[in-house]
Design a protein around this motif. Structure first.
Motif, PDB file in Angstrom:
ATOM      1  N   PRO A  45      -1.606  13.508  -1.873  1.00  0.00           N
ATOM      2  CA  PRO A  45      -1.767  12.685  -0.916  1.00  0.00           C
ATOM      3  C   PRO A  45      -3.025  11.809  -1.085  1.00  0.00           C
ATOM      4  O   PRO A  45      -4.049  12.541  -0.588  1.00  0.00           O
ATOM      5  CB  PRO A  45      -1.418  13.243   0.462  1.00  0.00           C
ATOM      6  CG  PRO A  45      -1.543  14.787   0.070  1.00  0.00           C
ATOM      7  CD  PRO A  45      -1.536  14.985  -1.398  1.00  0.00           C
ATOM      8  N   ASN A  46      -3.230  10.633  -1.431  1.00  0.00           N
ATOM      9  CA  ASN A  46      -4.471  10.096  -1.564  1.00  0.00           C
ATOM     10  C   ASN A  46      -4.929   9.245  -0.339  1.00  0.00           C
ATOM     11  O   ASN A  46      -4.599   8.323   0.047  1.00  0.00           O
ATOM     12  CB  ASN A  46      -4.190   9.029  -2.859  1.00  0.00           C
ATOM     13  CG  ASN A  46      -5.558   8.303  -3.056  1.00  0.00           C
ATOM     14  OD1 ASN A  46      -6.623   8.820  -2.763  1.00  0.00           O
ATOM     15  ND2 ASN A  46      -5.467   7.015  -3.545  1.00  0.00           N
ATOM     16  N   PHE A  47      -5.931  10.220   0.257  1.00  0.00           N
ATOM     17  CA  PHE A  47      -6.369   9.687   1.667  1.00  0.00           C
ATOM     18  C   PHE A  47      -7.644   8.322   1.188  1.00  0.00           C
ATOM     19  O   PHE A  47      -7.991   7.915   2.122  1.00  0.00           O
ATOM     20  CB  PHE A  47      -7.297  10.878   2.353  1.00  0.00           C
ATOM     21  CG  PHE A  47      -6.310  11.799   2.861  1.00  0.00           C
ATOM     22  CD1 PHE A  47      -5.799  11.431   4.201  1.00  0.00           C
ATOM     23  CD2 PHE A  47      -5.786  12.745   2.417  1.00  0.00           C
ATOM     24  CE1 PHE A  47      -5.084  12.419   4.815  1.00  0.00           C
ATOM     25  CE2 PHE A  47      -4.897  13.705   2.998  1.00  0.00           C
ATOM     26  CZ  PHE A  47      -4.388  13.351   4.182  1.00  0.00           C
TER      27      PHE A  47
ATOM     28  N   ALA B 144       3.802   4.809   6.912  1.00  0.00           N
ATOM     29  CA  ALA B 144       4.973   4.137   6.293  1.00  0.00           C
ATOM     30  C   ALA B 144       5.633   4.783   5.070  1.00  0.00           C
ATOM     31  O   ALA B 144       6.808   4.949   5.159  1.00  0.00           O
ATOM     32  CB  ALA B 144       4.456   2.697   5.649  1.00  0.00           C
ATOM     33  N   SER B 145       4.809   5.650   4.478  1.00  0.00           N
ATOM     34  CA  SER B 145       5.341   6.422   3.463  1.00  0.00           C
ATOM     35  C   SER B 145       6.169   7.560   3.773  1.00  0.00           C
ATOM     36  O   SER B 145       7.300   7.863   3.134  1.00  0.00           O
ATOM     37  CB  SER B 145       3.998   6.971   2.437  1.00  0.00           C
ATOM     38  OG  SER B 145       3.384   5.867   1.814  1.00  0.00           O
ATOM     39  N   ILE B 146       5.908   8.142   4.937  1.00  0.00           N
ATOM     40  CA  ILE B 146       6.444   9.242   5.465  1.00  0.00           C
ATOM     41  C   ILE B 146       7.805   8.787   5.956  1.00  0.00           C
ATOM     42  O   ILE B 146       8.826   9.539   5.936  1.00  0.00           O
ATOM     43  CB  ILE B 146       5.593  10.170   6.490  1.00  0.00           C
ATOM     44  CG1 ILE B 146       4.442  10.927   5.873  1.00  0.00           C
ATOM     45  CG2 ILE B 146       6.459  10.845   7.553  1.00  0.00           C
ATOM     46  CD1 ILE B 146       3.747  11.668   6.881  1.00  0.00           C
ATOM     47  N   VAL B 147       7.945   7.657   6.649  1.00  0.00           N
ATOM     48  CA  VAL B 147       8.953   7.426   7.261  1.00  0.00           C
ATOM     49  C   VAL B 147       9.935   6.788   6.045  1.00  0.00           C
ATOM     50  O   VAL B 147      11.104   7.116   6.020  1.00  0.00           O
ATOM     51  CB  VAL B 147       8.806   5.808   8.040  1.00  0.00           C
ATOM     52  CG1 VAL B 147      10.043   5.115   8.326  1.00  0.00           C
ATOM     53  CG2 VAL B 147       8.040   6.013   9.363  1.00  0.00           C
TER      54      VAL B 147
ATOM     55  N   LEU C 129       0.697  -1.369   0.142  1.00  0.00           N
ATOM     56  CA  LEU C 129      -0.080   0.066  -0.029  1.00  0.00           C
ATOM     57  C   LEU C 129       0.806   1.170   0.023  1.00  0.00           C
ATOM     58  O   LEU C 129       0.454   2.290  -0.824  1.00  0.00           O
ATOM     59  CB  LEU C 129      -0.928   0.132   1.346  1.00  0.00           C
ATOM     60  CG  LEU C 129      -2.126  -0.970   1.207  1.00  0.00           C
ATOM     61  CD1 LEU C 129      -2.815  -1.092   2.520  1.00  0.00           C
ATOM     62  CD2 LEU C 129      -3.241  -0.468   0.029  1.00  0.00           C
ATOM     63  N   SER C 130       1.824   1.112   0.713  1.00  0.00           N
ATOM     64  CA  SER C 130       2.777   2.181   1.041  1.00  0.00           C
ATOM     65  C   SER C 130       3.394   2.804  -0.294  1.00  0.00           C
ATOM     66  O   SER C 130       3.708   3.835  -0.698  1.00  0.00           O
ATOM     67  CB  SER C 130       3.529   2.104   2.186  1.00  0.00           C
ATOM     68  OG  SER C 130       4.848   2.776   1.943  1.00  0.00           O
ATOM     69  N   VAL C 131       3.992   1.653  -0.941  1.00  0.00           N
ATOM     70  CA  VAL C 131       4.741   1.871  -2.494  1.00  0.00           C
ATOM     71  C   VAL C 131       3.691   2.373  -3.281  1.00  0.00           C
ATOM     72  O   VAL C 131       3.869   3.489  -4.160  1.00  0.00           O
ATOM     73  CB  VAL C 131       5.196   0.521  -2.759  1.00  0.00           C
ATOM     74  CG1 VAL C 131       5.547   0.457  -4.308  1.00  0.00           C
ATOM     75  CG2 VAL C 131       6.117  -0.098  -2.132  1.00  0.00           C
ATOM     76  N   GLY C 132       2.317   2.016  -3.511  1.00  0.00           N
ATOM     77  CA  GLY C 132       1.215   2.543  -4.314  1.00  0.00           C
ATOM     78  C   GLY C 132       0.941   3.964  -4.004  1.00  0.00           C
ATOM     79  O   GLY C 132       0.966   4.810  -4.809  1.00  0.00           O
TER      80      GLY C 132
ATOM     81  N   TYR D 295       1.548   9.786  -5.331  1.00  0.00           N
ATOM     82  CA  TYR D 295       1.994  10.961  -4.736  1.00  0.00           C
ATOM     83  C   TYR D 295       3.094  11.503  -5.521  1.00  0.00           C
ATOM     84  O   TYR D 295       3.109  12.889  -5.917  1.00  0.00           O
ATOM     85  CB  TYR D 295       2.624  10.857  -3.149  1.00  0.00           C
ATOM     86  CG  TYR D 295       2.996  12.187  -2.622  1.00  0.00           C
ATOM     87  CD1 TYR D 295       1.787  12.979  -2.174  1.00  0.00           C
ATOM     88  CD2 TYR D 295       4.368  12.699  -2.379  1.00  0.00           C
ATOM     89  CE1 TYR D 295       2.297  14.201  -1.626  1.00  0.00           C
ATOM     90  CE2 TYR D 295       4.487  13.684  -1.688  1.00  0.00           C
ATOM     91  CZ  TYR D 295       3.592  14.631  -1.379  1.00  0.00           C
ATOM     92  OH  TYR D 295       4.094  15.934  -0.930  1.00  0.00           O
ATOM     93  N   LEU D 296       4.086  10.852  -6.143  1.00  0.00           N
ATOM     94  CA  LEU D 296       5.288  11.163  -6.777  1.00  0.00           C
ATOM     95  C   LEU D 296       4.729  11.842  -8.233  1.00  0.00           C
ATOM     96  O   LEU D 296       5.218  12.839  -8.796  1.00  0.00           O
ATOM     97  CB  LEU D 296       6.133  10.175  -7.222  1.00  0.00           C
ATOM     98  CG  LEU D 296       7.274   9.698  -5.842  1.00  0.00           C
ATOM     99  CD1 LEU D 296       8.040   8.624  -6.072  1.00  0.00           C
ATOM    100  CD2 LEU D 296       8.060  10.969  -5.538  1.00  0.00           C
TER     101      LEU D 296
END
Lengths: 241, 371, 289, 335
Positions: free
Chosen positions: D34-36, D245-248, D20-23, D28-29
Motif C-alpha cells: 500500500p503506497n502511502f 476509494a480503493s478500499i471501497v 489516484l485510486s486506480v493507480g 497494490y495489485l
C-alpha cells in the motif's frame, strides 16, 4: 546425449527446507519420462527445480549441453522448456484467447495467430470457448488450456505436474492421450509427474521413482510398473534405501 | 557552532521533548515493535490526550471558580451570563482559572491528576474504537484505518467550536502546584518549563519501567508471539484479535497521557500541532532507528532524533548559508530519508531486539543443563 | 419454565431420554463395545467444504475414539489437510457438523477450540520465528496467569507458575531432543527441528485431543520412531487422543489403532491398519487404476 | 441547493480521486505494497504543471485558451509523476523487497518516501516562487483562471478534466485488454509465478505498473490544480481519501477503484454539502472525515469491498434461501 535433459547431483528445496537429496537421472529425447513416488517425495519439487522455481544448493541441470540450474524462469521458458503446473495453471480472469496470447508473450506478432490456430486445432473444444473467461471452463477443459498455453511456444521439452489430478477418469484418459500425441506427433520430450502411477507408467517410456527426496529406481517404465515393491513403497510401507 | 550546540543539551526544553516523545515512541514500540501492529495513526491518541488536557481544566475550572471570580468574568465580558470557556473570552477566563489554581495547589494537583487519568481512559477508548473495524483483517487495512481515524479526528477537532475552532484555546495551567516549588529553585522564568520537564520525565520513566518489566513477563512473550505468527498463536489458544485490541488500548492510553502533558506544558491548544508528521512519523523514525522491540534502543533513538530536530530548529539561520535551500525543509528530508535508509542498512536498529526471559538466565541455563 | 423443559418433565419416557441424548451427544447413543456407550472424543458429520468449484472435502463422517491414535491417510489432494483445517476452526464448513465430546463446535475459532482441549499442528511448521525455542514452547501453555497487561505489576502472581512451566518445557524439549537449542531463535532451526518444535508446543498445551498434520514428515527414521513412541506413551499414560495425518506408514503403522483413508475428498476405507492398507480401493487410490 | 460551481468542483475533485485510486490499486495489485506516498506523486504532477505555467505561460496567456503550454503541462505532469513513481519502486521498494523486508517495513518506507518527496517539493516550491513573483508571497498555486471560460455552458476545466480522465482510463483499458504487454500485466497480477513460467519478466511488469500509476497520479495532480489551491502537502493530505476509494472498491480491481473514487469523491464534497444544507450547518470543514466513515463501514460490512461482494448471493440471502457462511480471514500459510 544431444537434446535431452540430465539432472546431476541436485540438492534443492525451499529456502532452508531441503526436499531433494543428490538427485540424478536422465531424460531421453522425444520420450516420456514418468516421475512417480509417494506423497511428499519431492516429485513436484523436482519439476520446479528444473524450471528455476526453487533454491538449488548443489548440482547441475544440463539441457542441450547447457547448465540451466539457477537460471531465471522467464529465461528458461525462452530456451524451449515449458512447464504445466498442477494447479493455478491458467489465468482464470483472462479469456481463453487472452490466455493463449499471453503464452505467446514476446514472440513475433506475425506468427502468434498461426500458433494459436495450431494449438486450438489440437484441442478443438477450446476454439469454441475463445471469448470465455478461463475460470468458467470445466476441469478437463482447463487442463487442456493449460497444455495449450505451454504448447504455443512449440517447446522442445515439457514438464507436466500431475495433469490428471482431480479429473474424472474419462477426462484423465483424454489428457494422457493428448500427452502421448505430443510425443508421437510433435516429437516433444516429456517429463510427467503423476500420482496415478499405473496409468502414467503405461504410457511412459522411462520411469524414475522418488522416495523421500532420493531416487529409489531409474529404468524402463515397464520395469518400474512390474517392480514388486512399488505398491508398498507408494503406501509408504517401505522407505527408500 | 561547536560550543553553543552543547548548550542545547542544558536546556530543559530539549529534555522535555525527549521525555514527551519517549512516552509516545515507547507506546508505539509496544504496539508496533513488540506486537507488530502498524499504528500509522499514533497522533490520534496524542490528539485525544491534548483535547482532554485543553478542555477539562478549562470547562471544569470555570465551574469551580469562586463566585467573585465568576462575577468578574461576567462583568469583563459585558454579558449577562458566564461566557463559554471556548468563547472569545477564552484567554481571560484561562487567566482567572490559572490564578485560582495558583492559589489552591491542592485543587491544581487534583485537576492535574484528573486530567492525566481522563486522558488515559479516553485514549484507551479511542484506541479501541479506531482499531475495532480492522483488527481482524490484514495489517494493511489496520494501518490505513488507524491513519484515517487520526486524520479525521484532527480535522474535526480543528473545526470544533468547543475547542475554539481554528483559533485554538489558551489553556489554564494545572501545574501551578509544581511551579511554585520549582520557581524557588530555578526562578520564575524557568519554573513552568522545569516543572513540565519533571512531570514528563517522571511519567516517561514510569512507563519505561513498566514496559521493561512487560517484555520480561509472559505477556511480553505473548505479544511477540502475536507479531511473529498469528496463525500459530491462534492454534495455541490465543485470541489474537482481542490481544491486538487490548494492546492498542494500552498504547493509546500511554500516548494520550503524552498529549495531555504536552498541553499542560505549552498551555495552548491548536489542532494542527498534532499532525501526523510530528507525532506519528517522528515516533516511527525514533523507534526504527533505536531498534524495534527494544525499549532502551527506542529511548536512545528518541534522544538522537529529538536532539537532531532541536539542533536543526536552533541553528536554522546558522546553516542557511551552507545550504542551497531553506533549512526549514531539512526536517522533512532528514526524517524521510532516515526511515528508508535505516530500513535498508540496519533494519534491526541501533540496538537489536534482545531475548528477555521472565526468569533469570542463570536459572534457565541450570535447568537446561540439568538432566 | 420454557416449553422444552415442560415437555421433558411431562413425559420422561425412555424414548424421550434417548432422543435428548441423541440431540446432546450427536447420535452417539449405544454404539459402544460390550454394551457401554463408546467414548467418541471427535466426530464429524457429513462435513463438506469446497473452494470455488472444487469439493475438497465431500460429506466426510468419521469418529475418533478417546485415547486412540487414529490415522488419516490418502494421496495428495485427497482433502486431508482441508478436513483438518475445518475441524480445527481455520475454515468454516459449507455443510455438516463437527462434534467434540458430543458438543457441536462447528465453526468455532481456533483459540476457542484450544480452550476446550483441541490443539493442532501444521504440516509446514509455524514457529514464532524470532522467539527462542524455549519461548515457543512456553507460549503454548494454557491459562498462564502472567499473560495480562497487569503482569508486570504483579510478578508474584505468576512467577512460580512460570517456573513450573519452564521445568515442564525443558522436560518436553529434552524428550524431542531440542533442549540444547533452548536459547536459539526458532527461525534458525532446520526444517526437521521446526517439526519437532511444533510437536513440543502441542505437547506443552496439555490438550486432550491433538490434531497433527504430518508430524514426522521430513524427520529422520530414528527420530520419527522416538516421536511416535513418545506419542504412544502420552496416549497411554495421559489418555491424550491423537488424530494424525501421515503418509509415512512404514514408521507409523505399528503405533496406530485405527485408520481412515480418504481419496478425492471422500472416505474410502476405515478399519485396523492392516485391513486398510491391503484394501484394493486404497491401493488403487494411491497408484491409480 | 447545490450551486453549479460547487457541482463542477465536486466532479473535478472526484475525477482526480478516481485517477489516484486506480493507480494506487494498480501498484497494490502488482507489488503488494500500500503506497502511502501516492498522494505526493500527484503533487509532483501539479508542480510540473506549475513549472510550465511559470516558465512558458506567464500572465500573457489568455485565460481559457487551451493552448500548447497546457498540453505540455499535462505531458510533463505525466512524466514527472511516472518518474517519481518509478524511482520509488527502483530505489526504495525493490531493494527492500529483495532484502526480504516484511510488509510493515515496506509500508513505513513508503511513508518515508512521502515525507522526503514533500521536503523536495517544498524546496522546489521555493524555487518556483522565485521564478514567478506574480503570486506574491503565497506558496499556494492554482490554475483556476486558465480554465474558467465556458464552452457549452460548462467551464473549460471540467471538459479538460473529464477529457483527461476518460482518455486515460480508456487508454489504460485498451492497454490491459488489447496489447500483449497489458495482458501480461493482468496475468502477472493474477498469478506471477505462472506468468514467469510463460516467459514474462515480472519485474518489468512491476516497473510498468509504477510508471502508469505515477503518471496517472501526476495527471490527477495537474487536474487538481484546477479546483484547489495546491501546496507541497496537498497530495499527501489526500492519501486517506485515495485509500478509502480503493478500499471501497475492494483493493482488488481497477474498476473498483473507479467506482470507489466517485463514491468517496462525490460524497465527501456533494454529500457533506447536501447533508449540511439539510441540517442547517456548514459541514464542508468535515469533508475529510467522510473517507474514514467509508473505510469503517466497508471494513465492518464487506471487507472485500464493493467489487468483492457476491451481489447475487446477497440478493438470495435477503430474499431467502440458505444462509451463506463467510470465510475466516486467518488461514495458515500454504507451503
Amino acid at each position: 546425449m544431444g537434446m535431452g535433459l540430465s539432472v546431476r547431483n541436485i540438492d534443492a528445496g525451499y529456502g532452508k527446507l531441503q526436499i531433494l537429496f543428490n538427485v540424478s537421472f536422465t531424460v531421453p529425447e522425444r520420450k516420456i519420462t514418468v516421475i512417480v513416488g509417494p506423497n511428499g517425495s519431492g516429485k513436484s519439487t523436482m519439476l520446479k527445480t528444473i524450471f528455476g522455481l526453487t533454491t538449488i544448493y548443489k548440482g547441475e541441470i544440463l539441457f542441450e549441453g547447457r547448465n540451466i540450474a539457477g537460471m531465471a524462469p522467464h529465461k528458461i521458458a525462452k530456451l524451449g522448456i515449458a512447464y504445466v503446473p498442477q494447479t493455478d495453471n491458467v489465468f482464470g480472469k483472462l479469456t481463453v484467447r487472452e490466455n493463449l496470447k499471453m503464452a505467446a508473450y514476446g514472440m513475433d506478432e506475425s506468427i502468434v495467430a498461426d500458433r494459436i490456430e495450431e494449438v486450438t486445432s489440437m484441442f478443438p473444444i477450446l476454439s469454441e470457448r475463445m471469448k470465455q473467461r478461463a475460470d468458467t471452463l470445466s476441469g478437463g477443459e482447463r487442463q487442456m488450456l493449460a497444455i495449450a498455453i505451454a504448447l504455443v511456444r512449440r517447446p522442445k521439452l515439457m514438464l507436466f505436474d500431475e495433469p490428471t489430478a482431480a479429473l474424472a477418469p474419462k477426462i484423465a484418459l483424454e489428457i494422457l492421450d493428448a500427452i502421448q500425441r505430443l510425443r508421437d506427433e510433435h516429437k516433444i520430450t516429456i517429463i510427467l509427474v503423476e500420482q496415478n502411477a499405473k496409468r502414467a507408467l503405461e504410457i511412459g517410456d522411462k520411469g524414475v521413482l522418488l522416495v523421500g527426496g532420493k531416487v529409489a529406481f531409474e529404468g524402463g517404465a515397464r520395469d518400474l510398473l512390474e517392480h514388486p515393491d512399488l505398491a508398498r513403497m507408494y503406501l509408504g510401507l517401505m522407505a527408500g534405501e | 557552532m561547536g560550543l553553543p550546540s552543547i548548550g542545547i543539551f542544558l536546556t530543559p526544553e530539549l529534555w522535555f521533548w525527549v521525555a514527551v516523545y519517549a512516552i509516545v515512541s515507547l507506546s508505539l514500540n509496544l504496539e508496533a515493535g513488540i506486537t507488530g501492529i502498524p499504528n500509522f495513526g499514533k497522533h490520534l491518541a496524542v490528539i485525544m490526550g491534548a483535547i482532554v488536557g485543553a478542555a477539562l481544566p478549562g470547562y471544569l475550572g470555570v465551574h469551580i471558580l469562586p463566585e467573585e471570580a465568576k462575577q468578574a468574568i461576567i462583568e469583563a465580558a459585558g454579558k449577562g451570563s458566564l461566557p463559554s470557556y471556548a468563547s472569545s473570552y477564552n484567554s481571560m477566563i484561562s487567566t482567572y482559572i490559572t490564578n485560582y489554581y495558583a492559589s489552591h495547589p491542592a485543587v491544581s494537583f487534583a485537576m492535574f491528576a484528573l486530567t492525566i487519568i481522563t486522558a488515559a481512559v479516553v485514549g484507551a477508548i479511542v484506541g479501541l474504537l479506531a482499531s475495532y473495524p480492522a483488527a481482524r483483517l490484514k495489517e494493511d487495512y489496520l494501518a490505513i484505518t488507524l491513519l484515517a481515524a487520526a486524520e479525521a479526528t484532527l480535522i474535526i477537532s480543528y473545526n470544533a467550536p468547543a475547542l475554539g475552532g481554528t483559533q485554538g484555546l489558551t489553556v489554564p495551567n494545572t501545574l501551578t502546584w509544581l511551579d511554585s516549588l520549582t520557581s524557588r529553585i530555578v526562578g520564575r522564568n524557568m519554573a513552568h518549563q522545569v516543572s513540565s520537564l519533571i512531570v514528563a520525565a517522571v511519567v516517561a520513566a514510569t512507563i519505561l519501567w513498566y514496559l521493561e518489566r512487560l517484555v520480561r513477563s509472559p505477556m511480553g512473550r505473548l505479544l511477540k508471539g502475536v507479531r511473529e505468527n498469528e496463525a500459530a498463536a491462534q492454534a495455541l489458544g490465543k485470541n489474537t484479535a482481542a490481544i491486538k485490541l487490548r494492546t492498542l488500548m494500552m498504547g493509546s492510553a500511554l500516548a494520550s497521557i503524552a498529549g495531555s502533558i504536552f498541553i499542560m506544558a505549552t498551555l495552548g491548544w491548536i489542532a494542527t500541532t498534532y499532525n501526523r508528521v510530528s507525532w506519528t512519523f517522528w515516533a516511527w523514525a525514533m523507534m526504527i532507528l533505536g531498534g524495534m522491540g527494544n525499549n532502551r534502543g527506542v529511548l536512545l533513538g528518541t534522544f538522537i532524533l529529538a536532539s537532531i530536530r532541536q539542533l536543526i530548529t536552533y541553528y536554522k539561520d546558522a546553516i542557511r548559508p551552507y545550504l542551497p535551500f531553506d533549512p526549514v525543509w531539512l526536517d522533512q528530508l532528514v526524517l524521510g530519508s532516515l526511515l528508508v535508509v535505516v530500513l535498508m542498512l540496519r533494519p534491526e536498529g541501533i540496538f537489536a531486539e534482545k531475548t528477555t526471559y521472565p526468569l533469570p538466565r542463570k536459572m534457565l541455563e541450570d535447568k537446561a543443563a540439568a538432566r | 419454565m420454557n416449553a422444552a423443559k415442560r415437555w421433558l418433565v411431562w413425559k420422561p419416557s425412555w424414548t424421550r431420554l434417548k432422543c435428548c441424548a441423541l440431540a446432546l451427544g450427536g447420535g452417539r447413543w449405544g454404539r459402544g463395545v460390550g454394551g457401554e456407550p463408546a467414548d467418541i472424543i471427535l466426530a464429524t458429520e457429513s462435513l463438506t467444504k469446497s473452494f470455488g468449484g472444487l469439493v475438497a472435502v465431500d460429506g466426510v463422517s468419521l469418529e475418533v475414539r478417546r485415547g486412540s491414535l487414529t490415522l488419516l491417510i490418502g494421496p495428495n489432494g485427497s482433502g486431508k489437510t482441508t478436513l483438518l483445517n475445518v475441524v480445527s476452526g481455520f475454515y468454516k464448513p459449507d455443510y455438516g457438523r463437527v462434534l467434540y465430546e458430543g458438543r457441536d463446535v462447528t465453526g468455532w475459532p481456533p483459540y476457542k477450540l484450544y480452550g476446550i482441549g483441541m490443539v493442532r499442528t501444521f504440516q509446514v511448521p509455524q514457529p514464532f520465528y524470532k522467539l527462542t525455542v524455549l519461548e515457543n514452547v512456553l507460549l503454548a501453555s494454557r491459562n498462564h496467569p502472567g499473560e495480562y497487561f497487569r503482569a508486570p505489576l504483579a510478578k508474584s502472581s505468576w512467577l512460580r507458575r512460570e517456573e513450573e512451566l519452564v521445568d515442564r518445557a525443558f522436560e518436553i524439549l529434552r524428550l524431542v531432543g531440542l533442549a540444547h537449542l533452548w536459547d536459539h531463535p526458532a527461525g534458525l532451526l532446520s526444517g526437521g527441528q521446526m517439526k519437532l518444535l511444533e510437536i513440543a508446543r502441542a505437547l506443552m498445551s496439555g490438550a486432550k485431543l491433538m490434531l497433527m498434520d504430518e508430524p514426522i514428515a521430513g524427520v529422520n527414521p530414528t527420530l520419527a520412531h522416538e516421536i511416535l513412541r513418545f506419542i504412544t506413551r502420552l496416549k497411554e499414560e495421559k489418555g491424550i487422543t491423537f488424530f494424525i495425518i501421515e503418509h509415512r506408514l512404514d514408521i507409523a503403522m505399528k503405533y496406530v489403532d485405527y485408520v481412515y483413508a480418504m481419496a478425492r475428498g471422500r472416505l474410502i476405507a476405515k478399519g485396523k491398519p492392516e485391513e486398510v492398507v491391503s484394501n484394493p480401493l486404497v491401493i488403487d487410490s494411491y497408484l491409480g487404476g | 441547493m447545490v450551486s453549479l460551481v460547487y457541482l463542477f468542483n465536486s466532479l473535478l475533485y472526484a475525477n482526480t480521486i478516481v485517477m489516484l485510486s486506480v493507480g494506487l490499486t494498480l501498484t497494490y495489485l502488482t507489488t503488494r505494497v500500500p503506497n502511502f506516498a501516492h498522494g505526493s506523486l500527484a503533487t509532483v504532477g501539479a508542480y510540473m504543471m506549475f513549472t510550465v505555467a511559470a516558465v512558458v505561460m506567464k500572465e500573457s496567456l489568455v485565460s481559457g485558451n487551451i493552448s500548447m503550454p497546457l498540453v505540455l503541462g499535462f505531458v510533463l505532469a505525466f512524466l514527472g509523476g511516472a518518474f517519481a513513481g518509478l524511482m520509488e519502486y527502483l530505489i526504495v521498494l525493490r531493494p527492500l523487497k529483495r532484502r526480504g523486508t516484511g510488509s510493515l517495513g515496506l509500508m513505513i518506507s513508503t511513508l518515508g518516501v512521502d515525507i522526503f518527496m514533500v521536503g523536495l517539493l517544498n524546496i522546489y516550491a521555493d524555487i518556483l516562487r522565485g521564478m514567478r513573483p506574480a503570486t506574491g508571497v503565497s506558496r499556494d498555486w492554482w490554475l483556476r483562471s486558465y480554465v474558467l471560460s465556458k464552452v457549452a455552458g460548462i467551464p473549460v476545466g471540467v471538459w479538460v478534466s473529464f477529457g483527461v480522465m476518460i482518455g486515460c482510463l480508456t487508454l489504460l483499458y485498451m492497454l490491459l485488454t488489447r496489447t500483449r504487454f497489458g495482458i501480461a500485466m493482468r496475468a502477472s497480477i493474477e498469478n506471477p509465478q505462472l506468468a514467469q513460467v510463460l516467459g514474462v519478466n515480472v519485474d518489468l511488469v512491476n516497473m510498468a505498473s509504477w510508471i502508469i500509476a505515477g503518471g496517472l497520479a501526476g495527471l490527477a495532480g495537474a487536474l487538481m490544480a484546477f479546483v484547489v489551491r495546491i501546496n507541497p502537502v496537498t497530495g499527501s493530505d489526500e492519501v486517506v481519501a485515495i485509500f478509502a476509494a480503493s478500499i471501497v472498491g475492494g483493493l482488488q480491481s481497477l474498476l473498483g477503484g473507479v467506482v470507489g473514487g466517485y463514491i468517496v469523491g462525490l460524497s465527501s464534497t456533494l454529500g457533506t454539502k447536501w447533508l449540511g444544507d439539510l441540517v442547517g450547518v456548514d459541514l464542508a470543514a468535515y469533508k475529510r472525515a467522510v473517507p474514514l466513515i467509508f473505510i469503517i463501514i466497508v471494513l465492518l460490512v464487506a471487507p472485500q469491498g464493493l467489487m468483492g461482494v457476491d451481489w447475487s448471493r446477497l440478493r438470495r440471502r435477503i430474499i431467502g434461501g440458505r444462509s451463506v457462511r463467510e470465510e475466516r480471514l486467518t488461514v495458515p500459510h500454504a507451503r
